[in-house]
Design a protein around this motif. Structure first.
Motif, short mmCIF file in Angstrom:
data_model
loop_
_atom_site.label_atom_id
_atom_site.label_comp_id
_atom_site.label_asym_id
_atom_site.label_seq_id
_atom_site.Cartn_x
_atom_site.Cartn_y
_atom_site.Cartn_z
N ILE A 99 69.67 -28.89 -130.21
CA ILE A 99 68.76 -28.27 -129.38
C ILE A 99 67.36 -28.88 -129.38
CG2 ILE A 99 67.31 -25.81 -129.23
CD1 ILE A 99 69.84 -24.53 -130.48
N SER A 100 66.77 -29.25 -130.53
CA SER A 100 65.32 -29.51 -130.69
C SER A 100 65.18 -31.18 -130.28
CB SER A 100 64.83 -29.17 -131.97
OG SER A 100 64.83 -27.76 -132.41
N GLY A 101 66.04 -31.93 -130.67
CA GLY A 101 65.79 -33.15 -130.66
C GLY A 101 65.48 -33.93 -129.28
N PRO A 102 66.00 -33.56 -128.15
CA PRO A 102 65.58 -34.36 -126.94
C PRO A 102 64.40 -33.91 -126.49
CG PRO A 102 68.09 -33.44 -126.81
CD PRO A 102 67.49 -32.91 -128.04
N LEU A 103 63.91 -32.90 -126.44
CA LEU A 103 62.65 -32.52 -126.00
C LEU A 103 61.35 -33.06 -126.96
CD1 LEU A 103 60.84 -31.11 -123.67
CD2 LEU A 103 61.13 -28.87 -124.97
N TYR A 104 61.63 -33.24 -128.25
CA TYR A 104 60.61 -33.52 -129.11
C TYR A 104 60.42 -35.12 -128.85
CZ TYR A 104 59.22 -29.37 -131.67
OH TYR A 104 58.70 -28.37 -131.67
N TRP A 105 61.80 -35.59 -128.72
CA TRP A 105 61.91 -37.00 -128.57
C TRP A 105 60.96 -37.80 -127.52
CZ3 TRP A 105 62.79 -42.01 -130.55
CH2 TRP A 105 63.03 -42.85 -129.47
N ARG A 106 60.87 -36.87 -126.31
CA ARG A 106 60.41 -37.22 -124.98
C ARG A 106 58.96 -36.93 -125.03
NH1 ARG A 106 61.47 -38.75 -119.63
NH2 ARG A 106 63.51 -38.75 -119.78
N SER A 107 58.87 -35.73 -125.57
CA SER A 107 57.34 -35.36 -125.73
C SER A 107 56.32 -35.57 -126.43
CB SER A 107 57.18 -33.62 -125.61
OG SER A 107 57.84 -33.15 -124.33
#
Length: 209
Positions: free
Chosen positions: A174-182
């Motif tokens: 859930i959390s990984g992709p958005l934190y990676w990009r942002s």
């Protein structure tokens, strides 16, 4: 004629409250907290000073030191407090809808001009300071995971997810992709429709666990 001995006694001096019992004004405390965010965004943790914080807050240095004994303790207190605030728990009635709302709120928070400057700087300091690393992890991980865990529990109750799924893996998904990009690659702008596509893909991935 009778005399009143008590009336002849000299008045007793008023007892002065000890200095340590002084009431700390909340408006001053909030001004200092706001000044910390401003200083972190402007100069970063390494160059930030109590003098600069006090000047930005419009108070004396003693007002800062009455509340925190060093800039490290000040930053740790404020960063840790962010985790307690948490995020609103979405309740749209579907897993994909809840994820979409979570991503929208989180994305706005991470892309705020102040947050986008402070978080990378604190991450760099965290590599050198275990106290900051622990506080930063608490802010970025526990606050998000608390909301995400409630999303997973609600989806399991609706029958959308297996109640026995690997929770740690699900939270990473859930959390990984958005934190990676942002936060990590700091993409200046999310592609059109990205959050909706991310929510849909994440929901499908969770159902496959």
């Amino acid at each position: 004629m009778t005399t009143n001995a008590a009336a002849d006694e000299p008045p007793r001096p008023r007892r002065r409250a000890p200095a340590g019992a002084a009431v700390l004004r909340e408006d001053v405390t909030e001004a200092i907290r706001a000044a910390v965010f401003g200083e972190l965004a402007a100069v970063g943790y390494a160059r930030m000073s109590i003098e600069g914080i006090a000047r930005r807050a419009g108070v004396g240095k003693t007002a800062v030191y009455r509340r925190w004994r060093s800039k490290l303790h000040l930053v740790l207190d404020i960063v840790s407090a962010l985790a307690v605030q948490g995020l609103p728990a979405p309740d749209t009635g579907s897993l994909e809808g809840d994820l979409r709302l979570l991503y929208e709120v989180t994305s706005r928070a991470l892309r705020h001009p102040v947050a986008s400057q402070i978080i990378p700087d604190l991450q760099a300091e965290a590599a050198r300071n275990p106290d900051i690393a622990e506080a930063l992890q608490k802010t970025l991980r526990e606050g998000q995971d608390g909301v995400a865990s409630r999303i997973l529990a609600a989806a399991a109750e609706r029958g959308e997810l297996d109640p026995a799924l690997d929770t740690d893996l699900a939270l990473d998904l859930i959390s990984g992709p958005l934190y990676w990009r942002s936060v990590v690659i700091r993409s200046p702008k999310l592609p059109k429709g990205y959050l909706g596509s991310l929510a849909r893909a994440t929901a499908q991935g969770l159902k496959a666990l």
